[in-house]
Design a protein around this motif. Structure first.
Motif, PDB file in Angstrom:
ATOM      1  N   GLY A  46       0.793  -1.234   0.000  1.00 18.92           N
ATOM      2  CA  GLY A  46       0.000   0.000   0.000  1.00 18.92           C
ATOM      3  C   GLY A  46       0.815   1.269   0.000  1.00 18.92           C
ATOM      4  N   LYS A  47       2.129   1.161  -0.114  1.00 20.79           N
ATOM      5  CA  LYS A  47       2.957   2.374  -0.044  1.00 20.79           C
ATOM      6  C   LYS A  47       2.796   3.249  -1.282  1.00 20.79           C
ATOM      7  CE  LYS A  47       7.086  -0.237  -1.504  1.00 20.79           C
ATOM      8  NZ  LYS A  47       6.400  -1.455  -1.929  1.00 20.79           N
ATOM      9  N   THR A  48       2.806   2.621  -2.465  1.00 25.80           N
ATOM     10  CA  THR A  48       2.637   3.410  -3.687  1.00 25.80           C
ATOM     11  C   THR A  48       1.222   3.980  -3.766  1.00 25.80           C
ATOM     12  OG1 THR A  48       4.348   2.210  -4.860  1.00 25.80           O
ATOM     13  CG2 THR A  48       2.725   3.308  -6.220  1.00 25.80           C
ATOM     14  N   THR A  49       0.249   3.197  -3.329  1.00 29.64           N
ATOM     15  CA  THR A  49      -1.131   3.692  -3.326  1.00 29.64           C
ATOM     16  C   THR A  49      -1.232   4.940  -2.438  1.00 29.64           C
ATOM     17  OG1 THR A  49      -1.880   1.432  -3.614  1.00 29.64           O
ATOM     18  CG2 THR A  49      -3.537   3.016  -2.938  1.00 29.64           C
ATOM     19  N   SER A  50      -0.563   4.897  -1.290  1.00 27.77           N
ATOM     20  CA  SER A  50      -0.583   6.069  -0.398  1.00 27.77           C
ATOM     21  C   SER A  50      -0.003   7.288  -1.113  1.00 27.77           C
ATOM     22  CB  SER A  50       0.236   5.795   0.869  1.00 27.77           C
ATOM     23  OG  SER A  50      -0.300   4.708   1.562  1.00 27.77           O
ATOM     24  N   LEU A  51       1.125   7.075  -1.803  1.00 28.23           N
ATOM     25  CA  LEU A  51       1.779   8.176  -2.518  1.00 28.23           C
ATOM     26  C   LEU A  51       0.863   8.719  -3.617  1.00 28.23           C
ATOM     27  CD1 LEU A  51       4.828   9.338  -2.525  1.00 28.23           C
ATOM     28  CD2 LEU A  51       4.960   8.191  -4.712  1.00 28.23           C
ATOM     29  N   ARG A  52       0.225   7.786  -4.337  1.00 28.27           N
ATOM     30  CA  ARG A  52      -0.652   8.201  -5.443  1.00 28.27           C
ATOM     31  C   ARG A  52      -1.882   8.931  -4.918  1.00 28.27           C
ATOM     32  NH1 ARG A  52       0.077   5.986 -10.391  1.00 28.27           N
ATOM     33  NH2 ARG A  52      -2.149   5.781 -10.767  1.00 28.27           N
ATOM     34  N   MET A  53      -2.287   8.605  -3.700  1.00 27.44           N
ATOM     35  CA  MET A  53      -3.414   9.346  -3.119  1.00 27.44           C
ATOM     36  C   MET A  53      -2.988  10.770  -2.762  1.00 27.44           C
ATOM     37  SD  MET A  53      -5.725   6.718  -0.887  1.00 27.44           S
ATOM     38  CE  MET A  53      -4.477   5.944   0.098  1.00 27.44           C
ATOM     39  N   ILE A  54      -1.749  10.920  -2.299  1.00 25.91           N
ATOM     40  CA  ILE A  54      -1.258  12.280  -2.019  1.00 25.91           C
ATOM     41  C   ILE A  54      -1.211  13.058  -3.323  1.00 25.91           C
ATOM     42  CG2 ILE A  54       0.682  13.670  -1.160  1.00 25.91           C
ATOM     43  CD1 ILE A  54       1.512  11.259   0.562  1.00 25.91           C
ATOM     44  N   ALA A  55      -0.771  12.381  -4.406  1.00 27.96           N
ATOM     45  CA  ALA A  55      -0.652  13.060  -5.709  1.00 27.96           C
ATOM     46  C   ALA A  55      -2.006  13.363  -6.320  1.00 27.96           C
ATOM     47  CB  ALA A  55       0.156  12.185  -6.652  1.00 27.96           C
ATOM     48  N   GLY A  56      -3.028  12.609  -5.901  1.00 30.28           N
ATOM     49  CA  GLY A  56      -4.344  12.795  -6.512  1.00 30.28           C
ATOM     50  C   GLY A  56      -4.549  11.888  -7.710  1.00 30.28           C
ATOM     51  N   LEU A  57      -3.650  10.941  -7.890  1.00 27.35           N
ATOM     52  CA  LEU A  57      -3.799  10.003  -9.008  1.00 27.35           C
ATOM     53  C   LEU A  57      -4.737   8.855  -8.632  1.00 27.35           C
ATOM     54  CD1 LEU A  57      -0.061   9.901 -10.153  1.00 27.35           C
ATOM     55  CD2 LEU A  57      -1.936  11.164 -11.206  1.00 27.35           C
ATOM     56  N   GLU A  58      -4.963   8.696  -7.329  1.00 29.72           N
ATOM     57  CA  GLU A  58      -5.984   7.768  -6.829  1.00 29.72           C
ATOM     58  C   GLU A  58      -6.843   8.545  -5.842  1.00 29.72           C
ATOM     59  OE1 GLU A  58      -6.325   4.718  -7.809  1.00 29.72           O
ATOM     60  OE2 GLU A  58      -4.361   4.131  -8.577  1.00 29.72           O
ATOM     61  N   ARG A  59      -8.145   8.255  -5.853  1.00 29.89           N
ATOM     62  CA  ARG A  59      -9.045   8.917  -4.899  1.00 29.89           C
ATOM     63  C   ARG A  59      -9.263   7.970  -3.735  1.00 29.89           C
ATOM     64  NH1 ARG A  59     -12.100  11.353  -1.663  1.00 29.89           N
ATOM     65  NH2 ARG A  59     -13.780  12.751  -2.275  1.00 29.89           N
ATOM     66  N   GLN A  60      -9.049   8.458  -2.512  1.00 29.31           N
ATOM     67  CA  GLN A  60      -9.238   7.598  -1.343  1.00 29.31           C
ATOM     68  C   GLN A  60     -10.720   7.256  -1.193  1.00 29.31           C
ATOM     69  OE1 GLN A  60      -8.457  10.793  -1.303  1.00 29.31           O
ATOM     70  NE2 GLN A  60      -9.191  11.856   0.508  1.00 29.31           N
TER      71      GLN A  60
END
Lengths: 369, 305
Positions: A46-60
């Motif tokens: 889940g580390k990359t997912t966390s980063l992508r959520m900060i970037a806005g590339l994934e919506r939490q």
């Protein structure tokens, strides 16, 4: 620069066939302004997912993400004032390095002079001056990596996000780039969130490290604290190379009984383990805290264990001795001149001040104080 | 006791060793090479020689550049060139745009719909050109019961003699091309679009690029190699357009749809002037080579996805 906050953030991926998969579970942390924080863990943690959520590339799926003073849950990546360096660098292959660096600035409708000046500044920081008219395919891996970093710093964002940026480089270049990134952090004084699966990278770069497993944050701490006081067996096993050894033990009368040794515990430790009297626990010891008898100069030789050496690996600076304690394989990192022969008994000295104790049921560290 | 000493074997000559080591390999290579020599190179060379002859199956006569001179002085030849160029200019770019738009929309769809549309749109590519032409002949039926004329009738427009009048015949063939097979182009575009790393768009998202900027600055340039391929093969195919002309108009009316490929066919198999047909073929080949080189020069891109 700015701080990044995760408030109870959860991310689920829904697949029609496989069902729902929780990538990040109720994540809570604060990354302070100008801090260099590294997310580390095995693949799929889940580390990359966390980063992508900060970037806005994934919506939490739920929870809030705050960058600076703003809740950015519904903001598009471009409006979050972040920059990201991707694992594959994501350089635009048909553009020159100059065009790659200036792409974001052009989209922001900056003036030509300003673009020129910022590109020049970034390229001189990263030593890209000679490469500006080249295309990415004409660059080596390290140079491409620098361009990717350049593209991030040219916009002077609030937060830098790095997604395993060194994983495509060879070992030597990785060490060099690691040093460069550490220097860059000092120079920019930026908030950096960095993702890696390499614990050495995490230990050397991070001011604090977030260790993740199965979408859950296992521990957030500075590198030395992670090494010396891991919260649980996962962190203990993940941080450090070779990994920490675990041995099954029973506590009786202030002693830890493991196969091949009975370790008399210091009074404070024995008191801390009183509630485990007669019960099984897991004793953890790092390979570097086991010594060949003849080289145990720095520790008391009082506590020893006799083992049968099964494998010897010579690393030059150290030797790794492998042997079994009960059903578990244990490693000792010993002085290269330690005398050990395959299949023969060897007496090892245990540094009992470096022992770790874990509850076998919960796998959590047993608090001794 | 005397010991028998083994005689050393004589070393075989070099050519034998070569045959032993590589003989089979060359035998396998020989088959396609022979096929190429007999069915490609020989016909090309003999057609080239034929283009300087008054061909006769018994005894051909060398006439130098007469076939070429006649051809360049023939109005029908220039008319066929003009028709071919108009057909190419009117079909290739628009067909590429249609193909691209279809691929772009299919690419946004879910996997199962992508498969459905890929299969559906590719279907005409596996049908024979003759069959498709027959279907279109029915559609272009000049009576009011023809499919296209029925459609025009709904808007109060009189029936059109699609293939029977000079001003609409070539347009009809062009229209047929627009609504024809885009399947293979769509598959190529979809593969190329799928090959563009997602991270480029994510980086562009972070780099403040709008959807339009992403399309013009990332998607389109990275699809250039595919576009170039479709352009070159499209131009070559349309320069050689024959089946639809043969099946639907026979080059008429009044040579309005005579293309260079159809003219070659007529010269060879209607008038049996194989020398002239060969000369026309070489001019067509030269034309295709020149146009292809120009296209490569202007559109080639060294980035492939």
């Amino acid at each position: 620069m700015a701080r990044v906050v995760f408030n109870n953030v959860r991310k689920e991926f829904v697949d029609e066939k496989k069902g729902t998969f929780t990538a990040v579970e109720n994540s809570e942390f604060v990354i302070e302004d100008k801090e260099f924080v590294v997310f580390v863990g095995p693949s799929g943690c889940g580390k990359t997912t966390s980063l992508r959520m900060i970037a806005g590339l994934e919506r939490q799926t739920s929870g809030d993400i705050i960058i600076g003073d703003r809740i950015v849950n519904d903001l598009h990546p471009k409006d979050r004032d972040i920059a990201m360096v991707f694992q594959d660098y994501a350089l635009y292959p048909h553009m020159t390095i100059r065009e790659n660096l200036s792409f974001g600035l052009k989209n922001l409708k900056k003036s030509k002079a300003e673009i020129e000046q910022q590109v020049k500044q970034a390229s001189s920081i990263l030593g890209l001056d000679e490469l500006l008219e080249r295309k990415p395919r004409e660059l080596s891996g390290g140079q491409r990596q620098r361009v990717a970093v350049g593209r991030a710093i040219v916009r002077n964002p609030q937060v830098f996000l790095f997604d395993e940026p060194l994983s495509n480089l060879d070992a030597k270049l990785r060490i060099q780039m690691r040093v460069e990134l550490a220097e860059l952090h000092k120079r920019l004084g930026a908030t950096i969130v960095y993702v890696t699966h390499d614990q050495v990278e995490a230990m050397t770069l991070g001011e604090r490290i977030v260790v993740m497993s199965n979408g859950i944050i296992q521990q957030i701490a500075p590198p030395t604290e992670l090494y010396n006081k891991p919260n649980n067996m996962f962190v203990a096993g993940f941080i450090g190379s070779p990994a920490m050894n675990f041995m099954d033990a029973t506590i009786e009368n202030g002693k830890a009984f493991v196969e091949g040794a009975q370790i008399a515990l210091p009074q404070a430790v024995a008191d801390g383990l009183k509630s485990y009297e007669g019960k099984k626990i897991i004793v953890g010891i790092r390979p570097e805290h086991l010594y060949g008898e003849e080289f145990a100069h720095t520790v008391s030789k009082e506590h020893t264990m006799d083992v049968t050496v099964q494998v010897i690996e010579n690393l030059g600076a150290d030797n790794l001795l492998y042997f079994k304690v009960g059903s578990r394989m244990v490693t000792a990192r010993v002085h290269p001149e330690t005398i050990a022969r395959l299949g023969e008994r060897k007496r090892l000295v245990i540094d009992i001040s470096k022992l770790h104790f874990f509850d076998p049921e919960t796998t959590q560290r047993i608090a001794l104080s | 006791m005397q010991l028998a000493t083994a005689k050393p074997k004589p070393t075989p000559p070099a050519y034998r060793r070569f045959l032993r080591d590589y003989g089979w390999a060359y035998l396998f290579i020989l088959a396609p090479v022979l096929l190429f020599l007999v069915f490609t190179l020989y016909p090309v060379i003999s057609a080239f020689i034929m283009s300087f002859q008054k061909y006769n199956i018994m005894k051909s006569k060398w006439i130098g550049f007469d076939n070429y001179t006649y051809m360049f002085q023939d109005d029908i030849f220039w008319k066929s060139i003009k028709n071919t160029v108009i057909f190419t200019l009117a079909t290739v770019p628009i067909n590429i745009i249609i193909t691209f738009i279809l691929a772009f929309f299919i690419f946004q769809m879910k996997s199962r719909w992508q498969t459905f549309f890929k299969a559906t749109l590719y279907l005409p590519s596996v049908a024979s050109g003759v069959t498709i032409s027959l279907v279109w002949l029915a559609m272009f039926d000049p009576t009011s019961s023809g499919l296209l004329n029925t459609f025009l009738g709904w808007f109060g427009i009189d029936p059109v003699i699609w293939l029977g009048q000079s001003k609409t015949a070539l347009f009809s063939l062009i229209l047929m091309s627009y609504l024809g097979s885009h399947g293979s182009g769509i598959i190529l575009y979809l593969a190329a679009m799928g090959g563009i790393p997602k991270s480029l768009y994510e980086a562009a998202d972070i780099d403040h690029a709008s959807g339009w900027t992403q399309f013009t600055k990332i998607t389109w340039p990275l699809l250039k190699p595919t576009t170039l391929y479709l352009l070159v093969t499209g131009v070559i195919t349309s320069f050689q357009v024959f089946i639809s002309v043969y099946m639907m108009t026979q080059g008429g009316p009044n040579f309005a749809t005579t293309t260079i490929a159809y003219l070659i066919y007529e010269s060879a198999f209607v008038f049996y002037d194989f020398g002239l047909a060969s000369a026309q073929s070489f001019v067509l080949a030269a034309f295709i080579i020149i146009v292809s080189v120009v296209q490569f020069k202007f559109f080639s891109s060294d980035v492939e996805y």
